[in-house]
Write an enzyme that holds these catalytic residues in place. Structure first.
Site, PDB file in Angstrom:
ATOM      1  N   SER A  76      48.131  57.696   4.186  1.00  0.00           N
ATOM      2  CA  SER A  76      47.250  57.811   5.340  1.00  0.00           C
ATOM      3  C   SER A  76      47.135  59.271   5.796  1.00  0.00           C
ATOM      4  CB  SER A  76      47.757  56.903   6.465  1.00  0.00           C
ATOM      5  OG  SER A  76      46.778  56.733   7.460  1.00  0.00           O
ATOM      6  N   ASP A 162      38.556  49.790   3.056  1.00  0.00           N
ATOM      7  CA  ASP A 162      39.255  50.637   4.025  1.00  0.00           C
ATOM      8  C   ASP A 162      38.237  51.297   4.959  1.00  0.00           C
ATOM      9  OD1 ASP A 162      40.864  52.458   5.388  1.00  0.00           O
ATOM     10  OD2 ASP A 162      42.108  52.862   3.634  1.00  0.00           O
ATOM     11  N   HIS A 208      43.041  49.182   4.952  1.00  0.00           N
ATOM     12  CA  HIS A 208      43.899  50.365   5.031  1.00  0.00           C
ATOM     13  C   HIS A 208      45.385  50.030   4.886  1.00  0.00           C
ATOM     14  CE1 HIS A 208      44.657  54.552   5.956  1.00  0.00           C
ATOM     15  NE2 HIS A 208      45.516  54.213   6.892  1.00  0.00           N
TER      16      HIS A 208
END
Length: 244
Positions: A76, A162, A208
């Site tokens: 991330s 995502d 995600h």
């Protein structure tokens, strides 16, 4: 974003196999409190890159590793720090594994239709309406600063749906990085065997950093370990301090 310090079976496996694992709490993360976090936001984002660089150099100085045996893993927002370091000091690393990494910061934060943009303005800034924020992000953004040079190999895990780190941005990053690596090899008259492996693994339908089903999770870990052994040239031998 705090590091996930939960127990992971794959980390136990690596330690038992002779690996040395180091966790770098860079400025911008929340592990050391609000002040530590604020020292790594907005125009102070490069502090996190400097911290990661300092940690890796310290590990090398202590004799625990050297560049040809060093790999980093990030996910991330941690991908910003890892990707920026690969641009500024690629000689410190042999390989990177990045999961749903945030690599095209400038373009993403310019797109106000994305969920991440409005939510994260206090973290990254508002480059669309603030030129200082624009220049700051442009100076460290991993995608914006790719150039022909010797890069470490990279394995990126992406998720098809995502909304925080769009797949389109990762595709652009991978394509640009491959082109830069190709240009460097051609200009330096290096054989194809010297080009880094730049791989993108996309999970259909995932969001995600989704938790994967058990079998897919095992497959992902297996792929990561196989990638590390190949890129660090460890196939057939265990990493050992005697080799450092």
């Amino acid at each position: 974003m705090d590091l996930n310090m939960n127990f992971k079976a794959e980390n136990k496996l690596l330690v038992e196999d002779g690996w040395i694992l180091a966790f770098c709490h860079v400025r911008g993360g929340g592990e050391l409190g609000c002040s530590w976090h604020k020292q790594g936001i907005l125009d102070k984002k490069p502090n996190g890159v400097h911290d990661l660089q300092a940690c890796i150099k310290h590990i090398h100085q202590l004799g625990f590793s050297q560049p040809c045996y060093t790999a980093i893993m990030a996910s991330s927002a941690g991908g910003v720090v890892a990707g920026a370091l690969a641009n500024s000091d690629p000689g410190l690393l042999q390989a990177m594994i990045l999961e749903a990494p945030f690599l095209d910061v400038l373009k993403t934060m310019m797109d106000t239709s994305l969920p991440l943009t409005i939510e994260e303005e206090e973290e990254w800034g508002s480059p669309e309406c603030n030129m200082e924020h624009y220049r700051s992000i442009e100076s460290y953004c991993p995608y914006q600063n790719i150039r022909p040079q010797s890069y470490p190999s990279v394995l990126i895990t992406a998720y098809e749906n995502d909304q925080r780190v769009p797949l389109s941005g990762l595709l652009r990053y991978v394509n640009k990085l491959r082109m830069a690596a190709e240009q460097y090899c051609q200009s330096s008259d290096l054989p194809d065997s010297k080009k880094p492996n730049i791989l993108l693994d996309v999970y259909p339908g995932g969001s995600h950093c989704d938790s994967l089903p058990w079998e897919e999770s095992l497959q992902k870990v297996s792929m990561h370990l196989s990638f590390l052994h190949k890129e660090l040239n460890l196939n057939g031998c265990k990493p050992s301090r005697d080799n450092l």
